[in-house]
Design an enzyme around this catalytic site. Structure first.
Site, mmCIF file in Angstrom:
data_model
loop_
_atom_site.group_PDB
_atom_site.id
_atom_site.type_symbol
_atom_site.label_atom_id
_atom_site.label_comp_id
_atom_site.label_asym_id
_atom_site.label_seq_id
_atom_site.Cartn_x
_atom_site.Cartn_y
_atom_site.Cartn_z
ATOM 1 N N SER A 136 0.803 -1.224 0.000
ATOM 2 C CA SER A 136 0.000 0.000 0.000
ATOM 3 C C SER A 136 0.835 1.274 0.000
ATOM 4 C CB SER A 136 -0.950 0.013 1.202
ATOM 5 O OG SER A 136 -0.234 -0.159 2.413
ATOM 6 N N HIS A 160 -0.647 6.201 6.186
ATOM 7 C CA HIS A 160 -0.189 5.980 4.816
ATOM 8 C C HIS A 160 0.158 7.310 4.139
ATOM 9 C CE1 HIS A 160 -1.678 1.905 5.374
ATOM 10 N NE2 HIS A 160 -1.080 1.572 4.238
#
Length: 323
Positions: free
Chosen positions: A36, A270
């Site tokens: 990711s 993230h």
């Protein structure tokens, strides 16, 4: 006059040998492998052809392809992937079938491969971002998470990232086997925690555990660097020093999202698009190519037909992503 003539001739010669923006790209067939931190979940806008992995049109593979002057590239990355998913299919974050083994995207004529993998191996990333905030209230200024993962005096998280390095070395060997002529770049992870201080509203982790989390990430990046060095045919791009001042606590300069999910910017813990720009430009520098500001809504390398919009994000939200 003779001196001026010499200068003009020299300048003309330089112009004739200097590459121009219209020159053929150095690389023609680029494939991105990764998790990711490569796919970029939550960064506008998601790719319609890769919804299961929630792959962004503005992740670093897309931006790097633009820097390289490519009109297309192959993105094999997927959220939740670890090194085993190079050879084995993956159940992606959203239940829209399975994601093929990432090595299946490689070809003999692939000439550039970026690899961003390792953080999910042995559950390290998920364990740290899940358990550490949970343990903070028990000792906000201490290191309850480090204590939790220390067994018989052994730091099990650092032990796991050391083992991850061996797995990544095997991944690199697999890439060379399938794409023997490719330039291979292993991409490290940008820093999440600040080198000092804390920001509990953003990173709800005990003060001592922030320092430990930083140590674990440094250990992971060192393991990746060692894997590239042992491989001998891979360039390692270390995003840890490059991201100084851009950790999750850095406010508007942050490259990393904190504890909150924002499906219109980045999911928790993230990278934002700014972080992806940083990675793309660091990799470009390692390849001897100029970086860019990347202010376009959609990179040139992405087919507009696969670009989602706000309604796509709504669909993903209803499917349970980011909860």
């Amino acid at each position: 006059m003779n001196t001026l003539r010499v200068i003009m001739v020299t300048l003309l010669a330089c112009l004739l040998v200097t590459p121009t923006a219209n020159a053929a790209p150095r690389y023609q067939r680029y494939v991105a492998l990764g998790d990711s931190y490569t796919s970029g979940p939550g960064i506008p806008w998601p790719r319609l052809d890769r919804l299961a992995c929630y792959t962004s049109t503005n992740n670093y593979p897309a931006l790097l392809a633009d820097n390289l002057g490519l009109r297309s590239y192959t993105d094999a990355s997927c959220g939740g992937a670890d090194t085993t998913n190079m050879l084995a299919p993956q159940k992606p974050p959203l239940p829209f079938g399975t994601h093929p083994a990432q090595f299946s995207f490689l070809r003999a004529d692939t000439d550039l491969v970026t690899v961003g993998i390792g953080g999910n191996d042995f559950g390290v990333f998920g364990e740290l971002t899940g358990k550490c905030p949970e343990l903070r209230p028990s000792d906000p200024t201490g290191s309850p998470c480090r204590t939790h993962y220390t067994v018989d005096g052994v730091d099990t998280m650092k032990q796991k990232v050391a083992m991850t390095g061996e797995r990544v070395r095997a991944v690199l060997a697999g890439v060379h086997e399938r794409s023997p002529a490719a330039k291979v770049v292993l991409v490290g992870y940008p820093r999440i925690a600040p080198p000092r201080g804390s920001c509990p509203d953003v990173l709800p982790i005990a003060d001592g555990d922030l320092r430990w989390l930083d140590e674990v990430e440094q250990a992971l990046n060192s393991a990746l660097a060692n894997a590239a060095d042992a491989d001998g045919r891979t360039t390692f791009v270390d995003m840890y020093p490059a991201s100084l001042g851009h950790d999750a606590c850095a406010g508007s300069a942050a490259w990393i999202q904190g504890k909150d999910n924002n499906l219109f910017a980045a999911i928790q813990y993230h990278p934002f698009k700014s972080g992806m720009v940083g990675v793309a430009n660091e990799v470009s520098e390692a390849l001897g190519v100029r970086g860019g500001a990347h202010g376009r809504p959609v990179p040139r390398s992405v087919d507009k037909a696969v670009v989602g919009d706000a309604s796509t994000v709504t669909l993903l939200t209803r499917s349970g992503y980011g909860r």
